[in-house]
Motif scaffolding. Structure first.
Motif, mmCIF file in Angstrom:
data_model
loop_
_atom_site.group_PDB
_atom_site.id
_atom_site.type_symbol
_atom_site.label_atom_id
_atom_site.label_comp_id
_atom_site.label_asym_id
_atom_site.label_seq_id
_atom_site.Cartn_x
_atom_site.Cartn_y
_atom_site.Cartn_z
ATOM 1 N N ALA A 57 9.726 -5.795 -16.058
ATOM 2 C CA ALA A 57 8.814 -6.093 -17.173
ATOM 3 C C ALA A 57 8.239 -7.486 -16.972
ATOM 4 O O ALA A 57 8.961 -8.415 -16.593
ATOM 5 N N TYR A 58 6.939 -7.645 -17.196
ATOM 6 C CA TYR A 58 6.311 -8.964 -17.127
ATOM 7 C C TYR A 58 6.787 -9.815 -18.306
ATOM 8 O O TYR A 58 7.273 -9.275 -19.315
ATOM 9 N N PRO A 59 6.631 -11.131 -18.185
ATOM 10 C CA PRO A 59 7.110 -12.024 -19.253
ATOM 11 C C PRO A 59 6.545 -11.680 -20.636
ATOM 12 O O PRO A 59 7.211 -11.920 -21.641
ATOM 13 N N ASP A 60 5.346 -11.090 -20.679
ATOM 14 C CA ASP A 60 4.779 -10.736 -21.996
ATOM 15 C C ASP A 60 5.376 -9.435 -22.548
ATOM 16 O O ASP A 60 4.972 -8.974 -23.615
ATOM 17 N N GLY A 61 6.307 -8.848 -21.785
ATOM 18 C CA GLY A 61 6.985 -7.645 -22.272
ATOM 19 C C GLY A 61 6.430 -6.339 -21.730
ATOM 20 O O GLY A 61 7.037 -5.282 -21.929
ATOM 21 N N THR A 62 5.299 -6.397 -21.013
ATOM 22 C CA THR A 62 4.737 -5.173 -20.429
ATOM 23 C C THR A 62 5.684 -4.615 -19.365
ATOM 24 O O THR A 62 5.931 -5.277 -18.355
ATOM 25 N N GLN A 63 6.216 -3.426 -19.597
ATOM 26 C CA GLN A 63 7.104 -2.813 -18.616
ATOM 27 C C GLN A 63 6.234 -2.126 -17.569
ATOM 28 O O GLN A 63 5.494 -1.182 -17.887
ATOM 29 N N ALA A 64 6.290 -2.608 -16.330
ATOM 30 C CA ALA A 64 5.411 -2.086 -15.281
ATOM 31 C C ALA A 64 6.114 -1.081 -14.372
ATOM 32 O O ALA A 64 5.465 -0.174 -13.845
ATOM 33 N N LEU A 65 7.411 -1.252 -14.141
ATOM 34 C CA LEU A 65 8.171 -0.320 -13.297
ATOM 35 C C LEU A 65 9.415 0.135 -14.051
ATOM 36 O O LEU A 65 10.087 -0.674 -14.688
ATOM 37 N N GLY B 172 -2.019 6.161 -6.770
ATOM 38 C CA GLY B 172 -1.773 6.180 -8.210
ATOM 39 C C GLY B 172 -2.886 5.491 -8.964
ATOM 40 O O GLY B 172 -3.586 4.652 -8.401
ATOM 41 N N PRO B 173 -3.048 5.828 -10.237
ATOM 42 C CA PRO B 173 -4.154 5.278 -11.025
ATOM 43 C C PRO B 173 -4.010 3.768 -11.264
ATOM 44 O O PRO B 173 -2.927 3.216 -11.053
ATOM 45 N N ASN B 174 -5.071 3.129 -11.699
ATOM 46 C CA ASN B 174 -4.998 1.716 -12.073
ATOM 47 C C ASN B 174 -3.939 1.536 -13.148
ATOM 48 O O ASN B 174 -3.812 2.361 -14.052
ATOM 49 N N GLY B 175 -3.162 0.470 -13.002
ATOM 50 C CA GLY B 175 -2.127 0.187 -13.988
ATOM 51 C C GLY B 175 -0.834 0.943 -13.747
ATOM 52 O O GLY B 175 0.122 0.816 -14.518
ATOM 53 N N ALA B 176 -0.762 1.713 -12.648
ATOM 54 C CA ALA B 176 0.429 2.526 -12.364
ATOM 55 C C ALA B 176 1.633 1.678 -11.964
ATOM 56 O O ALA B 176 2.771 2.138 -12.066
ATOM 57 N N GLY B 177 1.372 0.459 -11.465
ATOM 58 C CA GLY B 177 2.470 -0.393 -11.016
ATOM 59 C C GLY B 177 2.484 -0.651 -9.519
ATOM 60 O O GLY B 177 3.429 -1.239 -8.999
ATOM 61 N N LYS B 178 1.406 -0.256 -8.813
ATOM 62 C CA LYS B 178 1.372 -0.395 -7.350
ATOM 63 C C LYS B 178 1.481 -1.863 -6.930
ATOM 64 O O LYS B 178 2.265 -2.206 -6.045
ATOM 65 N N THR B 179 0.669 -2.720 -7.557
ATOM 66 C CA THR B 179 0.695 -4.146 -7.204
ATOM 67 C C THR B 179 2.054 -4.744 -7.544
ATOM 68 O O THR B 179 2.624 -5.509 -6.746
ATOM 69 N N THR B 180 2.577 -4.385 -8.702
ATOM 70 C CA THR B 180 3.890 -4.897 -9.126
ATOM 71 C C THR B 180 4.957 -4.487 -8.113
ATOM 72 O O THR B 180 5.816 -5.296 -7.729
ATOM 73 N N PHE B 181 4.898 -3.251 -7.651
ATOM 74 C CA PHE B 181 5.851 -2.739 -6.648
ATOM 75 C C PHE B 181 5.748 -3.559 -5.364
ATOM 76 O O PHE B 181 6.750 -4.074 -4.852
#
Ligand code: ADP
Ligand code: ADP
Length: 228
Positions: free
Chosen positions: A12-20, A37-46
């Motif tokens: 989860a990002y510091p603002d609370g957004t759970q990405a993975l 995967g679609p935009n916002g799927a978590g690819k960059t975070t992964f």
């Protein structure tokens, strides 16, 4: 042999957004895998977890068996060498006066010197067909050439896994083909984040589809695309 092993990765990002939400993936040495995967799927975070740029969530990542542990500075340096990230924009990766210096920068930073450094630079430029521009300024090359030089800067580190973000973006058909041939000729493990399904199908026998922070599918690329 395994290049990448990701187990229960949640973030989860510091603002609370759970990405993975608990991602598991194993990629064998020498495999070429598309991450779709679609935009916002978590690819960059992964991808940013693969070399420890992002950390602090749950789960583990291992590269060539070595755990990515941001508290272990020495191990992290080795991880950064093992995970070669090619950014979407080559201009984020090229900043030296000449192509040769850009390709030498990474290995020199690791302490590679002299004849071994020259060998690495020559081999990486040769691999991407850019040996003839070694003494030119990166900003005077075409976009397609700059992307190939960006790939060379990472290959010169002799990575365990090459991770590319949208490698076909902004390329004309000839440059796309040239880059595809280069990527197919490498014996390194490749993970490619892309929205370009034909490119994924051409280059990667296997695809992972990330959706809403979980792996929604993992299998042969052509089969997955046929199911879409
Ligand atoms: P993708 O690369 O697949 O487009 P991202 O990994 O960029 O997906 O984003 C996954 C989720 O995390 C999305 O909901 C996105 O809005 C969110 N996110 C990405 N970066 C940040 C950030 N720095 N702070 C907060 N949320 C973020
Ligand atoms: P891409 O899909 O090409 O990775 P994104 O639109 O997901 O691009 O993200 C672009 C940048 O914006 C990334 O650095 C990401 O971390 C950041 N970002 C995405 N979503 C958010 C968000 N909700 N809050 C803050 N930063 C975000």
């Amino acid at each position: 042999d395994v290049s990448l092993e990701v187990s229960g990765l949640a973030y989860a990002y510091p603002d609370g957004t759970q990405a993975l939400f608990g991602v598991d993936a194993v990629i064998g040495k020498g495999e070429r895998v598309a991450l779709l995967g679609p935009n916002g799927a978590g690819k960059t975070t992964f991808v940013l977890h693969l070399n420890g740029i992002l950390h602090g969530g749950a789960g583990t990542v291992r590269v060539g068996g070595l755990p990515v542990d941001p508290r272990d500075k020495k191990a992290l340096k080795e991880i950064r060498r093992r995970v070669g990230l090619v950014f979407q924009d080559p201009d984020d990766q090229l900043f030296m006066p000449t192509v040769r210096e850009d390709v030498a920068f990474g290995p020199a930073n690791l302490g590679v010197r002299g004849a071994e450094l020259e060998r690495r630079v020559a081999a990486a430029l040769e691999r991407v067909g850019m040996a003839h521009v070694a003494d030119r300024a990166p900003q005077h090359l075409s976009f397609g050439q700059r992307r190939r030089v960006a790939v060379a800067t990472v290959l010169a580190m002799e990575p365990e896994i090459l991770v590319l973000d949208e490698p076909s973006s902004n390329l004309d058909p000839a440059s796309r083909r040239e880059l595809a041939e280069i990527l197919l000729s490498l014996d390194v493990t490749v993970l490619m984040v892309t929205h370009d399904l034909p490119y994924a199908a051409q280059l990667c026998p296997r695809a992972l589809i990330l959706s809403g922070g979980v792996i929604a599918a993992d299998g042969p690329t052509l089969g997955l695309l046929a199911d879409e």
